[in-house]
Motif scaffolding. Sequence first.
Motif, PDB file in Angstrom:
ATOM      1  N   LYS A  50       0.857  -1.183   0.000  1.00  0.00           N
ATOM      2  CA  LYS A  50       0.000   0.000   0.000  1.00  0.00           C
ATOM      3  C   LYS A  50       0.890   1.228   0.000  1.00  0.00           C
ATOM      4  N   TYR A  51       0.610   2.122  -0.928  1.00  0.00           N
ATOM      5  CA  TYR A  51       1.388   3.350  -1.057  1.00  0.00           C
ATOM      6  C   TYR A  51       0.467   4.551  -0.932  1.00  0.00           C
ATOM      7  N   ARG A  52       0.898   5.527  -0.171  1.00  0.00           N
ATOM      8  CA  ARG A  52       0.189   6.799  -0.078  1.00  0.00           C
ATOM      9  C   ARG A  52       1.247   7.898  -0.078  1.00  0.00           C
ATOM     10  N   SER A  53       1.023   8.916  -0.871  1.00  0.00           N
ATOM     11  CA  SER A  53       1.979  10.025  -0.917  1.00  0.00           C
ATOM     12  C   SER A  53       1.841  10.911   0.310  1.00  0.00           C
ATOM     13  N   SER A  54       0.715  10.764   1.009  1.00  0.00           N
ATOM     14  CA  SER A  54       0.466  11.576   2.201  1.00  0.00           C
ATOM     15  C   SER A  54      -0.340  10.742   3.190  1.00  0.00           C
ATOM     16  N   SER A  55      -0.148  10.990   4.467  1.00  0.00           N
ATOM     17  CA  SER A  55      -0.949  10.276   5.473  1.00  0.00           C
ATOM     18  C   SER A  55      -2.174  11.096   5.881  1.00  0.00           C
ATOM     19  N   ARG A  56      -2.492  12.094   5.096  1.00  0.00           N
ATOM     20  CA  ARG A  56      -3.597  13.002   5.409  1.00  0.00           C
ATOM     21  C   ARG A  56      -4.931  12.276   5.608  1.00  0.00           C
ATOM     22  N   PHE A  57      -5.166  11.205   4.842  1.00  0.00           N
ATOM     23  CA  PHE A  57      -6.442  10.487   4.938  1.00  0.00           C
ATOM     24  C   PHE A  57      -6.273   9.134   5.609  1.00  0.00           C
ATOM     25  N   GLY A  58      -5.366   9.042   6.548  1.00  0.00           N
ATOM     26  CA  GLY A  58      -5.179   7.810   7.298  1.00  0.00           C
ATOM     27  C   GLY A  58      -3.935   7.052   6.919  1.00  0.00           C
ATOM     28  N   CYS A  89       2.249 -20.467   5.325  1.00  0.00           N
ATOM     29  CA  CYS A  89       2.238 -19.178   4.639  1.00  0.00           C
ATOM     30  C   CYS A  89       1.737 -18.111   5.597  1.00  0.00           C
ATOM     31  N   ARG A  90       2.004 -16.875   5.230  1.00  0.00           N
ATOM     32  CA  ARG A  90       1.502 -15.755   6.015  1.00  0.00           C
ATOM     33  C   ARG A  90       1.214 -14.591   5.079  1.00  0.00           C
ATOM     34  N   PHE A  91       0.493 -13.614   5.620  1.00  0.00           N
ATOM     35  CA  PHE A  91       0.107 -12.434   4.850  1.00  0.00           C
ATOM     36  C   PHE A  91       0.713 -11.207   5.513  1.00  0.00           C
ATOM     37  N   ASP A  92       1.564 -10.521   4.763  1.00  0.00           N
ATOM     38  CA  ASP A  92       2.239  -9.332   5.264  1.00  0.00           C
ATOM     39  C   ASP A  92       1.717  -8.098   4.537  1.00  0.00           C
ATOM     40  N   LEU A  93       1.928  -6.966   5.155  1.00  0.00           N
ATOM     41  CA  LEU A  93       1.581  -5.679   4.551  1.00  0.00           C
ATOM     42  C   LEU A  93       2.826  -4.807   4.577  1.00  0.00           C
ATOM     43  N   VAL A  94       3.153  -4.237   3.437  1.00  0.00           N
ATOM     44  CA  VAL A  94       4.201  -3.228   3.385  1.00  0.00           C
ATOM     45  C   VAL A  94       3.506  -1.918   3.062  1.00  0.00           C
ATOM     46  N   ALA A  95       3.600  -0.992   4.006  1.00  0.00           N
ATOM     47  CA  ALA A  95       2.970   0.316   3.852  1.00  0.00           C
ATOM     48  C   ALA A  95       4.052   1.344   3.585  1.00  0.00           C
ATOM     49  N   ILE A  96       3.868   2.094   2.511  1.00  0.00           N
ATOM     50  CA  ILE A  96       4.828   3.133   2.151  1.00  0.00           C
ATOM     51  C   ILE A  96       4.097   4.463   2.162  1.00  0.00           C
ATOM     52  N   ASP A  97       4.496   5.307   3.085  1.00  0.00           N
ATOM     53  CA  ASP A  97       3.917   6.646   3.220  1.00  0.00           C
ATOM     54  C   ASP A  97       5.013   7.665   2.974  1.00  0.00           C
ATOM     55  N   ALA A  98       4.902   8.401   1.886  1.00  0.00           N
ATOM     56  CA  ALA A  98       5.861   9.468   1.561  1.00  0.00           C
ATOM     57  C   ALA A  98       7.298   8.967   1.667  1.00  0.00           C
ATOM     58  N   GLY A  99       7.543   7.733   1.190  1.00  0.00           N
ATOM     59  CA  GLY A  99       8.896   7.189   1.154  1.00  0.00           C
ATOM     60  C   GLY A  99       9.290   6.349   2.353  1.00  0.00           C
ATOM     61  N   ALA A 100       8.588   6.470   3.482  1.00  0.00           N
ATOM     62  CA  ALA A 100       8.896   5.667   4.667  1.00  0.00           C
ATOM     63  C   ALA A 100       8.248   4.291   4.521  1.00  0.00           C
ATOM     64  N   VAL A 101       9.040   3.237   4.746  1.00  0.00           N
ATOM     65  CA  VAL A 101       8.555   1.864   4.580  1.00  0.00           C
ATOM     66  C   VAL A 101       8.291   1.249   5.946  1.00  0.00           C
ATOM     67  N   GLU A 102       7.096   0.662   6.090  1.00  0.00           N
ATOM     68  CA  GLU A 102       6.750  -0.064   7.307  1.00  0.00           C
ATOM     69  C   GLU A 102       6.293  -1.463   6.921  1.00  0.00           C
ATOM     70  N   TRP A 103       6.884  -2.471   7.526  1.00  0.00           N
ATOM     71  CA  TRP A 103       6.610  -3.875   7.200  1.00  0.00           C
ATOM     72  C   TRP A 103       5.888  -4.521   8.371  1.00  0.00           C
ATOM     73  N   LEU A 104       4.666  -4.946   8.138  1.00  0.00           N
ATOM     74  CA  LEU A 104       3.878  -5.639   9.154  1.00  0.00           C
ATOM     75  C   LEU A 104       3.777  -7.110   8.780  1.00  0.00           C
ATOM     76  N   GLN A 105       4.425  -7.947   9.559  1.00  0.00           N
ATOM     77  CA  GLN A 105       4.334  -9.384   9.332  1.00  0.00           C
ATOM     78  C   GLN A 105       3.051  -9.914   9.953  1.00  0.00           C
ATOM     79  N   ASN A 106       2.472 -10.938   9.328  1.00  0.00           N
ATOM     80  CA  ASN A 106       1.202 -11.505   9.801  1.00  0.00           C
ATOM     81  C   ASN A 106       0.156 -10.412   9.993  1.00  0.00           C
ATOM     82  N   ALA A 107       0.025  -9.552   9.011  1.00  0.00           N
ATOM     83  CA  ALA A 107      -0.869  -8.401   9.124  1.00  0.00           C
ATOM     84  C   ALA A 107      -2.336  -8.801   9.157  1.00  0.00           C
ATOM     85  N   PHE A 108      -2.673  -9.912   8.509  1.00  0.00           N
ATOM     86  CA  PHE A 108      -4.071 -10.373   8.515  1.00  0.00           C
ATOM     87  C   PHE A 108      -4.126 -11.857   8.272  1.00  0.00           C
TER      88      PHE A 108
END
Length: 108
Positions: A50-58, A89-108
């Motif tokens: 998931k990529y967002r250029s801004s965290s303005r909307f969450g 297996c597992r489901f991870d989420l990589v969230a990229i907000d304005a260039g910052a990367v956050e990796w959530l393992q076992n996100a769902f």
Amino acid sequence: MNLGQLAEQQAQDYLCAQGLTPVATNVRYPFGELDLVMRQGGCWVFVEVKYRSSSRFGGALTALSAAQIRRIRAAASHFLQLQGINAPCRFDLVAIDAGAVEWLQNAF
């Protein structure tokens, strides 16, 4: 390359640096899509980017809906069946907000 593709490449590069091995990208089925399929040891990892250029909307972390999770799970199940894979297996989420990367393992 569009912003989504750039974000997926950034996520894959980040995960490779963490020791994961890429298997497939943008696997599409009529009922769902897998952004990244990777392996970490004997575990198959299905990664939603998931990529967002801004965290303005969450921001990117809040951008995953229950319907999207169902579609990703269905696509992952289909992928495993087609490949004849019976492994953890597992489901991870990589969230990229304005260039910052956050990796959530076992996100769902």
